[in-house]
Write a protein that holds these residues in place. Sequence first.
Motif, PDB file in Angstrom:
ATOM      1  N   LYS A   6       0.835  -1.202   0.000  1.00  0.00           N
ATOM      2  CA  LYS A   6       0.000   0.000   0.000  1.00  0.00           C
ATOM      3  C   LYS A   6       0.873   1.255   0.000  1.00  0.00           C
ATOM      4  O   LYS A   6       2.034   1.233   0.349  1.00  0.00           O
ATOM      5  CB  LYS A   6      -0.939   0.018   1.208  1.00  0.00           C
ATOM      6  N   VAL A   7       0.288   2.382  -0.363  1.00  0.00           N
ATOM      7  CA  VAL A   7       1.010   3.636  -0.525  1.00  0.00           C
ATOM      8  C   VAL A   7       1.189   4.339   0.828  1.00  0.00           C
ATOM      9  O   VAL A   7       0.213   4.665   1.501  1.00  0.00           O
ATOM     10  CB  VAL A   7       0.270   4.572  -1.501  1.00  0.00           C
ATOM     11  N   VAL A   8       2.459   4.564   1.207  1.00  0.00           N
ATOM     12  CA  VAL A   8       2.759   5.348   2.404  1.00  0.00           C
ATOM     13  C   VAL A   8       3.019   6.807   2.020  1.00  0.00           C
ATOM     14  O   VAL A   8       2.804   7.713   2.803  1.00  0.00           O
ATOM     15  CB  VAL A   8       3.947   4.776   3.204  1.00  0.00           C
ATOM     16  N   PHE A   9       3.475   7.046   0.806  1.00  0.00           N
ATOM     17  CA  PHE A   9       3.675   8.399   0.294  1.00  0.00           C
ATOM     18  C   PHE A   9       3.379   8.398  -1.188  1.00  0.00           C
ATOM     19  O   PHE A   9       3.963   7.630  -1.948  1.00  0.00           O
ATOM     20  CB  PHE A   9       5.114   8.887   0.513  1.00  0.00           C
ATOM     21  N   GLY A  10       2.461   9.262  -1.596  1.00  0.00           N
ATOM     22  CA  GLY A  10       2.156   9.409  -3.007  1.00  0.00           C
ATOM     23  C   GLY A  10       1.916  10.869  -3.328  1.00  0.00           C
ATOM     24  O   GLY A  10       1.372  11.609  -2.502  1.00  0.00           O
ATOM     25  N   GLN A  11       2.343  11.274  -4.516  1.00  0.00           N
ATOM     26  CA  GLN A  11       2.174  12.674  -4.893  1.00  0.00           C
ATOM     27  C   GLN A  11       2.148  12.800  -6.412  1.00  0.00           C
ATOM     28  O   GLN A  11       2.853  12.088  -7.118  1.00  0.00           O
ATOM     29  CB  GLN A  11       3.330  13.503  -4.335  1.00  0.00           C
ATOM     30  N   VAL A  12       1.329  13.715  -6.873  1.00  0.00           N
ATOM     31  CA  VAL A  12       1.336  14.144  -8.272  1.00  0.00           C
ATOM     32  C   VAL A  12       1.626  15.634  -8.257  1.00  0.00           C
ATOM     33  O   VAL A  12       0.951  16.397  -7.562  1.00  0.00           O
ATOM     34  CB  VAL A  12      -0.013  13.876  -8.974  1.00  0.00           C
TER      35      VAL A  12
END
Length: 153
Positions: A49-55
């Motif tokens: 699962k995503v612990v850090f995501g950014q666009v």
Amino acid sequence: MAITTTPHLNFRGDARAALEFYQSVFGGHLTVVAYGDFGMPKDLPDADKVVFGQVTADNGFSIMAYDVPSQAPVAAPAAATTREHGMTLTGERFFVSVRGETAEEVSALWDKLADGAEIIEKFGPSPWAPGFGMLTDRFGVTWILDVAVAYAG
């Protein structure tokens, strides 16, 4: 001094798909880091699962997201954010994320925002940033303040 404020959305397993969708809509660069990339054993349910995501896009669009760990409450009051086994557990739908270039500038903002706040994670060095902290302010809004770093990916 340059700081940015970015919505930080919290998902329950579909943060990666949401971020990929937002990138397809707004363009820009996608960064996704999984819990397993930060040392969570790969056999645990949330490791992918995503612990850090950014666009982030050249047009100014920026959004952050992560997957709330599966142990977190599904529906919780605003202040129901806790730490367990090194993970932040929350029922919140979003955070407000404030990023700065140096620990000194972000720490000064932290000191002011922390007045009357519930401290969730005290501001200081973290495995992913020279400065990171989380609090719920006196109005019930949960904030993440951190020092921006470049992520490979």
